[in-house]
Scaffold this active site. Structure first.
Site, short mmCIF file in Angstrom:
data_model
loop_
_atom_site.label_atom_id
_atom_site.label_comp_id
_atom_site.label_asym_id
_atom_site.label_seq_id
_atom_site.Cartn_x
_atom_site.Cartn_y
_atom_site.Cartn_z
N ASP A 342 0.86 -1.19 0.00
CA ASP A 342 0.00 0.00 0.00
C ASP A 342 0.90 1.23 0.00
O ASP A 342 1.52 1.57 1.01
CB ASP A 342 -0.91 -0.01 1.24
CG ASP A 342 -1.94 1.11 1.19
OD1 ASP A 342 -1.93 1.89 0.21
OD2 ASP A 342 -2.74 1.21 2.11
N SER A 343 0.96 1.88 -1.14
CA SER A 343 1.70 3.13 -1.29
C SER A 343 3.08 3.03 -0.65
O SER A 343 3.85 2.15 -1.00
CB SER A 343 0.89 4.29 -0.70
OG SER A 343 1.44 5.53 -1.08
#
Length: 947
Positions: A342-343
């Site tokens: 995630d990111s």
């Protein structure tokens, strides 16, 4: 078309192939280097030979190993990273000659959000010519894909990933309510349809992997991303998540990537801090609440993607945790897809968590833990270059790299990227995306998500024939942005509540409108902590709303939240109506006219004053682009609301944590007598409890039956009841089943949701509802952290909410071998099962449409003829999701001891398979399942004992 073919032939002769911009899009896409594209296969490595990885008939594992053996370290590491799309990292919309000098000349794992229209937070959708129409968008993604197939050495296609939690994120697509709204439908079949539409539209637009659903379980109503959860019950999140994934991954049209793994949605004080650290939960709570949905969705729906979360748990960042990303995810849950970060989850290991000294160390920790692809808004070089250095320096073995790349390639093979890498039906994209039948499902979802919270004296539904003027006010009355947030369609036409009312009353009544106030005030959020006087402009706008209300027969006030108050990184310090909204509501109510409050918001709000003084309240959440029409349909009785709360409404932020499920007596305390001489120190109880929701009709529950009422831990029982519509309108009721373990070795929840069914009933109509109960509904985590079903009594409760229980019954679980035998069990039957004994004869009825079904560890035992010699058996397996599963064949020569003679994996279903093993004299044969929800449709066993 002739011109297009000439261009294609010319381009096919070019060594370096820049994509050609075009204004005219053909109806069918055809690639350029035609010599690569053979009949039935593609020569990806351009060697003129059908390699194993290019052969569609070869087993996937063989194709993976063949391709992996041909890949260089450079090519492998390029598969382990995402290239963010146009105007995020990638500056080009279509390939250019410069791409041959970039990192991705050796391929790329995924390209995320390419040409989906999203630019940056706060910016309007992109006006690039390839974001719309759908055919042009699909053509452009094909051109990008063509670069990787035709211009890289091995031609490995890229995975086009995208968001999609309320419809696929595109300039336009079918727009659904946010996940919180979808949760409130309690409708499995509807979620399956939404998943099917989301996946189908994504694939027609050119995407092959969608980052949905969100499997986080809501725990803290202040949290900014509450709008994205299905609800507070892990069972409900799992049930809806399973259906969403089955719809999205139907026929492997796309891969679904569930997020956020794991323990993400209960950070300290709802504070996010971009790292979402330090969730306040015990290990047992993590397992029962947060692990539960992921485990079931992976096992039962074959989820192909998982996004690893930013946060730590108990001091260990999930991103660098071998325990979570490998031992639990792959080992325990059987996950066979790929993990995407995630990111900045990798970067946070050194910038936030402080558990890695630099980026290189963060990369090493992440890959060793189990990360397959780094996905963030940074150049892929920032990850791939240190990754290559680590391998060359001995910091990471190439075998670990191979393992990570295997998972990536497996997903690409499963979704057909090596067999059908292009979306060739360009005309079909225009016909499919946002088509009328899809829009009807979106409208149904908007209607079904609405919850009627209050309706004193049947103020609702409004009678359009008696209304001459209606006053509409509130900051959300003419608002559209709630339907156009990130992670979904960006530029669709939205029907506001005001427009929905205007259309409903066109030619019948006058609609007066003023905004009344802004969503927040000039001093917000500090105005949540202290009172500021109304400004002159604020006072004048409220007075205008009051004046219009006095002229009208009824007022509709549309309040709540929006992108300023809710969303990612937008946690709150209060749950009250923000800004001047309560001032507006009080002033309108003071006119004495009938008032209806409509809430459009992404989290529960503490609307105590409204609950006490406003006669009718509708909760619409963020109801999607069709929300205004859906709300108007409910207001005027063209649709009877049937949504039920999947979240708890606390009366104050001071009650938090206040949610479902909860431990006994954990959400109430203190005295009961208020006032000067009382002993009450705090307000108790929920404003609205989990499962609550009203209707324009009434329902009666009756005839509870539990059959059988006594079972062993591995048996299944069925709970039935009848529900009757006792009112004068047709309507939906969500029938809810709750379970309570009466006496247990560890404290269990007061009520666990164990079943639900949304049922539509005409006036006077009665339907019988049946709920199956198996061990999943009865298990607890014992002192040794093992999932067990403890013998004893379980209270089964059926009701209209978690507090409105209408029927009660008792289920007794007896230890296996105790002197309690199910009435369904026949002593003389040669076949017995650890569960679902009533259906075991389906395996010998010569009917492939009937089957016995069990979960991991369940088994069927076959008694054989005396002195039977056996060396083979024919079995026809059945499994809805078609995901491969392990199983064992065991033999016993008496005395109850079984030895394994065959163990293997199957991925072929609905046809007989023969399994051979060493000939043995045996008295019993047993088939043991290695996964949940696996069926056996037919067994051919000549040595089976005759009755």
């Amino acid at each position: 078309m002739k011109k297009l073919l000439l261009i294609s032939l010319f381009l096919g002769s070019c060594a370096t192939l820049p994509a050609q911009k075009t204004s005219k899009i053909p109806t069918v896409y055809k690639p350029v280097r035609t010599e690569m594209y053979k009949k039935g296969w593609i020569d990806f490595n351009k060697n003129g030979i059908k390699d194993v990885y290019e052969d569609p008939s070869a087993p996937i594992d063989a194709r993976i190993e063949d391709l992996l053996s041909q890949m260089t370290l450079e090519e492998k590491t390029c598969q382990m990273v995402t290239l963010y799309g146009y105007k995020r990292v990638l500056k080009d919309d279509l390939p250019t000659p410069e791409w041959k000098n970039q990192l991705w000349k050796d391929g790329i794992g995924a390209i995320d959000e390419h040409l989906n229209g999203f630019q940056q937070w706060g910016l309007p959708p992109s006006d690039n010519e390839y974001v719309w129409p759908a055919s042009k968008h699909a053509w452009a993604l094909n051109e990008v894909q063509r670069f990787f197939i035709e211009e890289t050495r091995l031609g490995i296609p890229t995975d086009f990933t995208n968001e999609g939690i309320r419809g696929v994120e595109s300039y336009k697509a079918t727009n659904f309510p946010t996940q919180l709204g979808l949760g409130h439908t309690w409708n499995r079949q509807l979620l399956r349809q939404i998943g099917l539409i989301t996946g189908r539209e994504a694939r027609m637009l050119g995407y092959t992997n969608v980052y949905a659903p969100i499997l986080d379980v809501g725990r803290d109503q202040r949290w900014g991303r509450y709008e994205e959860v299905y609800g507070e019950s892990p069972y409900l999140v799992a049930e809806l998540g399973i259906e969403m994934v089955k719809g999205m991954q139907h026929n492997h049209q796309v891969a679904a990537t569930g997020k956020h793994f794991i323990a993400y949605s209960n950070n300290k004080g709802a504070r996010e801090g971009m790292a979402r650290v330090d969730p306040q939960m015990s290990p047992r709570e993590v397992e029962m609440i947060h692990v539960y949905p992921f485990k079931r969705v992976i096992r039962e729906a074959g989820l192909l993607g998982v996004m690893s979360s930013y946060n730590d748990y108990d001091g260990f960042p999930i991103q660098s945790s071998y325990y979570w990303l490998t031992t639990r995810l792959r080992g325990d849950m059987g996950f066979r897809g790929y993990v995407v970060s995630d990111s900045d989850a990798v970067e946070y290991l050194y910038t936030k968590h402080g558990t890695a000294k630099d980026m290189k160390e963060a990369v090493r920790q992440s890959v060793e833990a189990g990360l397959n692809i780094r996905c963030t808004f940074r150049s892929p070089d920032s990850y791939v270059l240190p990754l290559r250095e680590l391998v060359k320096e001995g910091g990471l073995s190439e075998e670990i790299i191979n393992d990570r790349v295997r998972d990536i390639l497996r997903v690409k093979f499963l979704v057909g990227l090596f067999d059908h890498p292009y979306q060739t039906d360009l005309k079909g994209a225009d016909e499919e995306v946002e088509k009328a039948s899809n829009e009807e499902i979106a409208l149904q979802a908007s209607r079904e998500s609405i919850v009627l919270l209050k309706n004193d004296k049947n103020v609702l539904p409004l009678n359009a024939s008696t209304i001459k003027k209606i006053a509409v006010c509130g900051p959300n009355a003419d608002e559209h942005s709630y339907a156009l947030t990130h992670y979904g369609p960006l530029a669709v036409e939205v029907t506001s509540v005001l427009k929905g009312i205007q259309e409903k009353l066109e030619g019948k009544a006058e609609v007066l409108y003023t905004k009344g106030c802004e969503l927040v005030d000039a001093n917000w959020p500090e105005s949540e902590l202290m009172e500021y006087p109304l400004s002159k402009n604020e006072q004048e706008e409220i007075e205008k709303a009051v004046s219009q209300t006095k002229q009208a027969d009824v007022a509709v006030v549309v309040l709540g939240g929006g992108q300023r108050t809710c969303g990612e990184n937008k946690s709150r310090s209060s749950l009250d109506l923000p800004g001047r909204q309560l001032d507006l509501l009080k002033a309108v109510v003071a006119t004495g006219k009938p008032v209806v409050l409509v809430l459009i918001n992404g989290r529960p709000l503490s609307i105590n004053w409204a609950d006490k003084f406003v006669p009718a309240i509708l909760e619409a959440w963020y109801p999607g682009s069709k929300g205004g029409k859906a709300v108007a349909d409910v207001l005027f009785g063209d649709y009877n609301p049937g949504g039920k709360l999947t979240v708890t409404f606390p009366k104050t932020v001071g009650h938090i944590p206040f949610n479902f499920p909860c431990k006994p007596s954990s959400q109430i305390d203190g005295g009961k007598n208020p006032g000067l001489n009382g002993n009450m120190s705090r307000v108790n109880g929920a404003l609205y409890p989990f499962g609550f929701g009203l209707s324009y009709t009434t329902f009666e529950y009756s005839d509870l039956k539990i059959s059988p009422a006594i079972i062993t831990p591995n048996q299944k029982t069925y709970v039935t009841c009848k529900v009757t519509n006792t009112g004068k309108r047709a309507g939906d009721e969500v029938v809810q089943l709750y379970v309570r373990d009466v006496l247990s070795s560890v404290t269990t929840y007061e009520k666990n949701l164990a079943g639900f069914e949304r049922v539509h009933l005409k006036p006077g109509e009665t339907k019988e509802i049946t709920f199956p109960i198996d061990r999943k509904a009865l298990e607890l985590l014992n002192a040794d952290m093992h999932w067990v079903v403890e013998p004893g009594e379980f209270t089964l409760m059926i009701g209209a909410s978690s507090t409105d229980i209408r029927l009660n019954g008792t289920l007794t679980v007896s230890g296996y071998g105790d002197n309690v035998i199910s009435k369904n069990t026949k002593d003389d039957s040669p076949i017995s099962a650890s569960t679902n004994q009533g259906t075991v004869n389906h395996v010998i009825d010569n009917d492939l449409s009937t089957f016995w079904e069990g979960n991991k560890g369940d088994y069927i035992t076959f008694a054989l003829e005396n002195e039977a010699k056996i060396n083979s058996i024919s079995i026809t397996f059945n499994r809805e999701n078609k995901v491969s599963t392990d199983f064992e064949i065991q033999l016993s020569s008496g005395g109850g001891q079984f030895l394994t003679v065959y163990s293997g994996t199957i991925d072929t279903y609905s046809r007989p398979l023969t399994f051979n093993f060493k000939e043995t004299i045996a008295s019993d044969l047993r088939i043991v399942l290695g996964s949940d929800r696996v069926g056996i449709a037919e067994v051919k066993l000549p040595q089976l004992r005759k009755n």
